[in-house]
Design a protein around this motif. Sequence first.
Motif, PDB file in Angstrom:
ATOM      1  N   UNK A 271     -28.056  54.609  16.548  1.00  0.00           N
ATOM      2  CA  UNK A 271     -29.271  53.793  16.496  1.00  0.00           C
ATOM      3  C   UNK A 271     -28.926  52.334  16.214  1.00  0.00           C
ATOM      4  N   UNK A 272     -29.639  51.444  16.893  1.00  0.00           N
ATOM      5  CA  UNK A 272     -29.465  50.016  16.633  1.00  0.00           C
ATOM      6  C   UNK A 272     -30.595  49.512  15.761  1.00  0.00           C
ATOM      7  N   UNK A 273     -30.477  48.258  15.317  1.00  0.00           N
ATOM      8  CA  UNK A 273     -31.609  47.611  14.684  1.00  0.00           C
ATOM      9  C   UNK A 273     -31.508  47.450  13.189  1.00  0.00           C
ATOM     10  N   UNK A 274     -32.665  47.371  12.554  1.00  0.00           N
ATOM     11  CA  UNK A 274     -32.770  47.014  11.143  1.00  0.00           C
ATOM     12  C   UNK A 274     -31.936  47.924  10.244  1.00  0.00           C
ATOM     13  N   UNK A 275     -31.946  49.220  10.534  1.00  0.00           N
ATOM     14  CA  UNK A 275     -31.134  50.175   9.778  1.00  0.00           C
ATOM     15  C   UNK A 275     -30.162  50.889  10.708  1.00  0.00           C
ATOM     16  N   UNK A 276     -29.739  50.190  11.749  1.00  0.00           N
ATOM     17  CA  UNK A 276     -28.869  50.786  12.747  1.00  0.00           C
ATOM     18  C   UNK A 276     -27.416  50.827  12.311  1.00  0.00           C
ATOM     19  N   UNK A 277     -26.625  51.553  13.087  1.00  0.00           N
ATOM     20  CA  UNK A 277     -25.188  51.633  12.834  1.00  0.00           C
ATOM     21  C   UNK A 277     -24.551  50.280  13.122  1.00  0.00           C
ATOM     22  N   UNK A 278     -23.646  49.816  12.267  1.00  0.00           N
ATOM     23  CA  UNK A 278     -22.963  48.550  12.557  1.00  0.00           C
ATOM     24  C   UNK A 278     -22.294  48.537  13.929  1.00  0.00           C
ATOM     25  N   UNK A 362     -16.932  52.706  16.729  1.00  0.00           N
ATOM     26  CA  UNK A 362     -17.685  53.907  16.340  1.00  0.00           C
ATOM     27  C   UNK A 362     -16.960  54.672  15.242  1.00  0.00           C
ATOM     28  N   UNK A 363     -15.631  54.748  15.349  1.00  0.00           N
ATOM     29  CA  UNK A 363     -14.862  55.482  14.342  1.00  0.00           C
ATOM     30  C   UNK A 363     -14.875  54.785  12.987  1.00  0.00           C
ATOM     31  N   UNK A 364     -14.914  53.465  12.989  1.00  0.00           N
ATOM     32  CA  UNK A 364     -14.811  52.729  11.728  1.00  0.00           C
ATOM     33  C   UNK A 364     -16.143  52.211  11.211  1.00  0.00           C
ATOM     34  N   UNK A 365     -17.140  52.041  12.109  1.00  0.00           N
ATOM     35  CA  UNK A 365     -18.411  51.446  11.695  1.00  0.00           C
ATOM     36  C   UNK A 365     -19.618  52.258  12.148  1.00  0.00           C
ATOM     37  N   UNK A 366     -19.414  53.548  12.360  1.00  0.00           N
ATOM     38  CA  UNK A 366     -20.559  54.421  12.560  1.00  0.00           C
ATOM     39  C   UNK A 366     -21.173  54.768  11.208  1.00  0.00           C
ATOM     40  N   UNK A 411     -28.294  60.334   9.727  1.00  0.00           N
ATOM     41  CA  UNK A 411     -27.342  61.385   9.360  1.00  0.00           C
ATOM     42  C   UNK A 411     -27.674  62.772   9.881  1.00  0.00           C
ATOM     43  N   UNK A 412     -28.873  62.983  10.417  1.00  0.00           N
ATOM     44  CA  UNK A 412     -29.192  64.283  11.004  1.00  0.00           C
ATOM     45  C   UNK A 412     -28.826  64.223  12.484  1.00  0.00           C
ATOM     46  N   UNK A 413     -27.995  65.141  12.930  1.00  0.00           N
ATOM     47  CA  UNK A 413     -27.509  65.107  14.315  1.00  0.00           C
ATOM     48  C   UNK A 413     -28.453  65.806  15.272  1.00  0.00           C
ATOM     49  N   UNK A 414     -29.275  65.035  15.974  1.00  0.00           N
ATOM     50  CA  UNK A 414     -30.235  65.608  16.924  1.00  0.00           C
ATOM     51  C   UNK A 414     -29.607  65.752  18.305  1.00  0.00           C
ATOM     52  N   UNK A 415     -29.959  66.855  18.977  1.00  0.00           N
ATOM     53  CA  UNK A 415     -29.445  67.130  20.313  1.00  0.00           C
ATOM     54  C   UNK A 415     -30.491  66.902  21.400  1.00  0.00           C
ATOM     55  N   UNK A 416     -31.683  66.541  21.011  1.00  0.00           N
ATOM     56  CA  UNK A 416     -32.736  66.220  21.984  1.00  0.00           C
ATOM     57  C   UNK A 416     -33.796  65.397  21.263  1.00  0.00           C
ATOM     58  N   UNK A 417     -34.328  64.344  21.903  1.00  0.00           N
ATOM     59  CA  UNK A 417     -35.316  63.496  21.207  1.00  0.00           C
ATOM     60  C   UNK A 417     -36.605  64.213  20.853  1.00  0.00           C
ATOM     61  N   UNK A 418     -36.972  65.274  21.558  1.00  0.00           N
ATOM     62  CA  UNK A 418     -38.205  65.983  21.207  1.00  0.00           C
ATOM     63  C   UNK A 418     -38.045  66.820  19.949  1.00  0.00           C
ATOM     64  N   UNK A 419     -36.829  66.980  19.460  1.00  0.00           N
ATOM     65  CA  UNK A 419     -36.634  67.686  18.188  1.00  0.00           C
ATOM     66  C   UNK A 419     -36.850  66.748  16.991  1.00  0.00           C
ATOM     67  N   UNK A 420     -36.938  65.452  17.255  1.00  0.00           N
ATOM     68  CA  UNK A 420     -37.047  64.439  16.200  1.00  0.00           C
ATOM     69  C   UNK A 420     -38.445  63.839  16.263  1.00  0.00           C
ATOM     70  N   UNK A 421     -39.309  64.263  15.349  1.00  0.00           N
ATOM     71  CA  UNK A 421     -40.702  63.812  15.348  1.00  0.00           C
ATOM     72  C   UNK A 421     -40.857  62.789  14.240  1.00  0.00           C
TER      73      UNK A 421
END
Length: 575
Positions: A271-278, A362-366, A411-421
């Motif tokens: 995820x990018x943005x205000x609370x996104x991954x560096x 990604x390995x160092x700043x995820x 930190x929750x690993x979603x496999x499809x966007x419809x699983x994340x409400x």
Amino acid sequence: MPADADTASPHPMSDSPTRNGAWVVLEVLKRHRVETVFGYPGGAIMPLYDAMAQDAAPIRHILTRHEQGAAFAANGHARASGRLGVCIATSGPGATNLITAVADAHMDSIPLLVITGQVPTGLLGTDAFQETDVLGLTLPITKHSYLVRHVDELEAVLEEAIHLAQEGRPGPVWVDIPKDVQLAPAQLSSGSALGHRTSGEAETPDEAALARALDLLGAARRPVIYAGGGVALGHGVAAFRDFVARTGAPVVTTLKGVGLLPPDDPLNLGMLGMHGAPCANRAVQASDLLLVVGARFDDRATGRLAAFAPDARVIHLDVDAAEMAKLRAPEVALVGDLNQWLPRLALPLSIDDWRERCARSRRTEGFRLPPERPEGGFPALRFLDALSRRAGDQTYVACDVGQHQMWVAQYYGFHHPRRHLTSGGLGAMGFGLPAAIGAQLAHPDARVINVSGDGSFMMNVQELATLGRYGLPVKIVLFDNQYLGMVRQQQELFYEGRLSSVDLSDNPDFVQVARAFGIPARRFEGADAMEAAIRACLETPGPLLLHLPIEREQNVWPIVGPGMSNDQMIQEDVA
């Protein structure tokens, strides 16, 4: 499972239901295979409830304990299923109580049909009991809003509303029906006279724009795909994943785009943005081309817009032409169905050095879990990470709004966007529990978890009664820091530590609250309790509330401050 007490009746069903406007409403819903509606009765909508009582094969009605709960439940049902959600309320306060949840559906483009009763047409404009100008109130938060003044218009209006809610960029449509219109004698048409106004003719592919887009892609050396909720809304997840695999371009997502790629995909920068991954924010800032797919340059994603991806050209793909150049003018605008556009853009890119650079980042700043602290409170982030790996990729997670919402996205690993409400655009506290109820009813055999915070949970706590009434096996993960945590964090960082109206140390005993509603509940404290909490969440049959006290001062990291650019992230000081 408990009986549907609200649909049970001591009187036998009528073999000949009254054929009136209310009957037309039910018949049109059945025509469109609506099986479940959410609502709360009252005077001006009573004819519709009477029609349900007479119906020999009724649509299932879910009685929530507040109209906002009904609309959020319909919203969650639609998000999880990809189908139309339907909610019903009476006039006046019934209608106004729906508004927050309908505004949420509007901001996140969720297909919703909202049906309200209204005072009789002869009383409109007289300040009658429980009269409000629903049409005026709702036009800004819907795709369209209707006031039906004659029963002969009702069927066509409903047909048009259902079509409009799902056409193109989806969204909520409101139909306000006066009581006398519901009671008026009516017949259904043969269907031949019914038509639909549309938002316009189907877009003709712009071959010149496509050629320009392919030229930009071919010339790019540091491309990034920036993807949002429009991909799932357009039923384009498979096409998107194929496109990413073919191009090999790194991907960042918005909050609503989380899950478009599996969490372990090497091209998924998060995820990018205000609370996104560096790593996601740095890739965007360094990019020379942004391919924006089903996203809208939201301020929480871009930070200071003038400094967002300063060296990047933009190709913008969206079904809604209104999004083009609304915030940033693209070099190429591709309007239409992404399932048609993406295969034609799938150009293999020679960007090995850029891919490797992003992979290293990604390995160092995820998103990385903090060090274990046995002496601290319950380990919320480690719990979410472990829960996601053990719950299975078919689990639905409905979040409320606040710090816990960001932790889930991180930190929750979603496999499809419809699983994340999640309530993205509006950020509505109180969304999570009723949305989880709607998702569970859409997928009765699926695992559904509501992750909430102590502030958000109290917004619609009454829906524990709905959970108990229908025996739904929703698990509630309640992180309790006795603060309005996100507000407290920003007051500490950006208001010189002046805390104002954020203390929730007088919270009730949430375990006892849940049990009072007939919902089993357990409290888990400290790092040593994490494994037991996970087992309880995954193995307990039926509903369960897990009360998890966490450190009061725990923050969401990183954070981009107000007016700052995304490369000015504030990160946790772990020294």
